[in-house]
Design a protein around this motif. Structure first.
Motif, mmCIF file in Angstrom:
data_model
loop_
_atom_site.group_PDB
_atom_site.id
_atom_site.type_symbol
_atom_site.label_atom_id
_atom_site.label_comp_id
_atom_site.label_asym_id
_atom_site.label_seq_id
_atom_site.Cartn_x
_atom_site.Cartn_y
_atom_site.Cartn_z
ATOM 1 N N VAL A 228 12.327 12.987 0.677
ATOM 2 C CA VAL A 228 13.002 13.616 1.821
ATOM 3 C C VAL A 228 12.035 14.524 2.579
ATOM 4 N N LEU A 229 11.306 15.350 1.840
ATOM 5 C CA LEU A 229 10.412 16.309 2.472
ATOM 6 C C LEU A 229 9.302 15.621 3.253
ATOM 7 N N LEU A 230 8.685 14.616 2.645
ATOM 8 C CA LEU A 230 7.514 13.994 3.263
ATOM 9 C C LEU A 230 7.881 12.964 4.332
ATOM 10 N N MET A 231 8.938 12.183 4.082
ATOM 11 C CA MET A 231 9.245 11.100 5.024
ATOM 12 C C MET A 231 10.266 11.496 6.090
ATOM 13 N N GLU A 232 11.193 12.384 5.754
ATOM 14 C CA GLU A 232 12.204 12.761 6.743
ATOM 15 C C GLU A 232 11.839 14.054 7.483
ATOM 16 N N VAL A 233 11.364 15.040 6.748
ATOM 17 C CA VAL A 233 11.036 16.318 7.377
ATOM 18 C C VAL A 233 9.664 16.262 8.051
ATOM 19 N N LEU A 234 8.653 15.784 7.296
ATOM 20 C CA LEU A 234 7.288 15.753 7.835
ATOM 21 C C LEU A 234 6.956 14.456 8.573
ATOM 22 N N ARG A 238 6.067 5.237 4.675
ATOM 23 C CA ARG A 238 6.047 4.958 3.239
ATOM 24 C C ARG A 238 4.621 4.852 2.703
ATOM 25 N N GLY A 239 3.736 4.243 3.492
ATOM 26 C CA GLY A 239 2.351 4.126 3.044
ATOM 27 C C GLY A 239 1.687 5.483 2.900
ATOM 28 N N GLU A 240 1.919 6.352 3.882
ATOM 29 C CA GLU A 240 1.349 7.701 3.824
ATOM 30 C C GLU A 240 1.966 8.504 2.680
ATOM 31 N N TYR A 241 3.276 8.300 2.458
ATOM 32 C CA TYR A 241 3.939 8.981 1.358
ATOM 33 C C TYR A 241 3.304 8.588 0.017
ATOM 34 N N SER A 242 3.088 7.287 -0.175
ATOM 35 C CA SER A 242 2.483 6.814 -1.418
ATOM 36 C C SER A 242 1.082 7.385 -1.604
ATOM 37 N N THR A 243 0.334 7.447 -0.510
ATOM 38 C CA THR A 243 -1.028 7.991 -0.586
ATOM 39 C C THR A 243 -1.008 9.469 -0.964
ATOM 40 N N ILE A 244 -0.106 10.239 -0.361
ATOM 41 C CA ILE A 244 -0.013 11.665 -0.654
ATOM 42 C C ILE A 244 0.378 11.893 -2.111
ATOM 43 N N MET A 245 1.353 11.131 -2.606
ATOM 44 C CA MET A 245 1.774 11.285 -3.999
ATOM 45 C C MET A 245 0.654 10.922 -4.956
ATOM 46 N N ALA A 246 -0.119 9.906 -4.598
ATOM 47 C CA ALA A 246 -1.259 9.516 -5.439
ATOM 48 C C ALA A 246 -2.316 10.613 -5.472
ATOM 49 N N LEU A 247 -2.568 11.215 -4.332
ATOM 50 C CA LEU A 247 -3.583 12.273 -4.261
ATOM 51 C C LEU A 247 -3.140 13.517 -5.025
ATOM 52 N N THR A 248 -1.855 13.879 -4.910
ATOM 53 C CA THR A 248 -1.378 15.044 -5.658
ATOM 54 C C THR A 248 -1.397 14.773 -7.163
ATOM 55 N N ALA A 249 -1.110 13.542 -7.551
ATOM 56 C CA ALA A 249 -1.204 13.181 -8.971
ATOM 57 C C ALA A 249 -2.657 13.267 -9.444
ATOM 58 N N LEU A 250 -3.580 12.859 -8.579
ATOM 59 C CA LEU A 250 -5.000 12.955 -8.924
ATOM 60 C C LEU A 250 -5.415 14.412 -9.112
ATOM 61 N N ILE A 251 -4.924 15.283 -8.232
ATOM 62 C CA ILE A 251 -5.225 16.714 -8.362
ATOM 63 C C ILE A 251 -4.674 17.253 -9.683
#
Length: 390
Positions: A228-234, A238-251
């Protein structure tokens, strides 16, 4: 020692794999079972309910019968439940399979932490739990990718056949590789002194239960509201959402893998305070964010804070227990699952926005945990280079 670590990691990984691998097939599952995706989304809650139910008895059984039998039974239940899900023809049967799957994963989860308590001292356990936390951060990224690759050629049922295979592998490891680690199995009866001092109502243990529960609530709130936060608010796709989640998991993974090295230079108390400071800073950043970039920076602070402090806090929680590590692990697991689910549910039915839900969990977590760290100290807290041998 290596066999205990390897088996513990395998036991823990059933839990996140059971959550994340099937998500990519949810639309196909809903279509085949003539149910809506909204109806099947409760499969997540049903799975957690199964885990909590198993934890009510798994810890006590692990302390009485030993770690190995409970691990074997948990893996078998997980595998059989995966078969049930793969062959489900109705949504009710599928959800029943998910509940039973959760019970199997819950048994394995409890036993894994009990084994680490049995076999590692305070310093090494804090480091290993941090590494374990880093490895589990990989699963939410890899599991959907693996699921997607599987479904390119096979139907959604294959996802649960893969989980069946995972359960079988963990069962074989628990049978052939894992050795019994519970000290009580090597004596005719428990000694009175350890049991008398291993109180589940001690101020220290309760403080660490509260801290780990609040930390899990914060990170699960982030995971739950992230779409909700990344795709609806920001407005990310979906592709960008997946990339962001992957990067935060990497961190999260990098911070978790770095924590064992930090423990050689800094005390556990220092790292825990820094972790909660990061969560509080994340709340301030999210509350005052004026751009997407600042908001994303706040999300990285959440992942960093959780990864830095959670493994150390879990280690401290288990530290007082030798004979009753299974029960202690159960109490921790139940509190974390039920506490986080209750907060997310209450915030949702109260109409709290996704962002405010997240900020509220971060502020309450950081403030309460800082107070508990300050006033309820651990017995073993110095950095490794300052500890006196013997």
């Amino acid at each position: 020692m290596a066999r205990f670590l390897f088996c513990s990691f395998a036991l823990v990984l059933l839990y996140p794999s059971g959550i994340d691998m099937y998500l990519v097939g949810l639309p196909h599952i809903a279509a085949d079972l003539h149910a809506s995706e909204a109806q099947l989304h409760i499969a997540f809650s049903v799975y957690l309910a199964g885990m909590a139910t198993a934890m009510l008895i798994a810890g006590r059984l692990a302390d009485k019968a030993g770690r190995q039998p409970v691990a074997i039974c948990g893996a078998i239940v997980f595998a059989l439940a995966s078969v049930l899900c793969a062959n489900a023809t109705t949504s009710s049967l599928f959800l029943a399979g998910r509940f039973i799957q959760g019970t199997g994963a819950g048994c394995c989860y409890v036993v894994a932490f009990a084994i680490l308590r049995d076999t590692l001292d305070d310093r090494r356990r804090a480091k290993v739990l941090s590494l374990l936390n880093g490895i589990t951060c990989i699963v939410p990224v890899l599991a959907p990718v693996i699921g997607h690759l599987i479904m390119l050629r096979f139907p959604w049922q294959s996802l649960f056949w893969v989980m069946t295979g995972m359960g079988v592998i963990v069962c074989l490891l628990s049978t052939l590789v894992l050795k019994e680690s519970h000290p009580g199995t090597q004596a005719s009866q428990y000694s009175a002194q350890p049991l008398a001092s291993e109180s589940l109502t001690s101020r220290f243990f309760i403080s660490r239960v509260i801290m780990t529960t609040l930390s899990v609530t914060a990170i699960l709130t982030y995971v739950n509201i992230s779409p909700v936060l990344l795709m609806e608010v920001l407005q990310f796709d979906r592709g960008e959402y997946s990339t962001i989640m992957a990067l935060t998991a990497l961190i999260s993974m990098v911070v978790a893998f770095s924590t064992p090295f930090a423990l050689t230079r800094f005390s556990q108390r220092t790292l825990m305070l820094v972790a909660q400071g990061l969560l509080f800073a994340a709340a301030l950043v999210l509350a005052s964010a004026s751009s997407n970039a600042v908001m994303l920076f706040g999300l990285t602070l959440i992942c960093s804070g959780f990864s830095l402090g959670f493994g150390v806090t879990m280690s401290q929680a288990l530290s007082p227990f030798s004979q009753r590590a299974g029960v202690a692990s159960s109490v921790l697991g139940i509190a974390q699952v039920c506490g986080s689910s209750l907060y997310i549910w209450l915030a949702a039915v109260s109409g709290v926005s996704a962002l405010n839900m997240l900020i509220g969990s971060l502020i309450s977590c950081s403030m309460v945990c800082i107070l508990l760290i300050t006033f309820v100290s651990a017995r073993v807290d110095a950095p490794d280079h300052e500890k006196i041998p013997g």
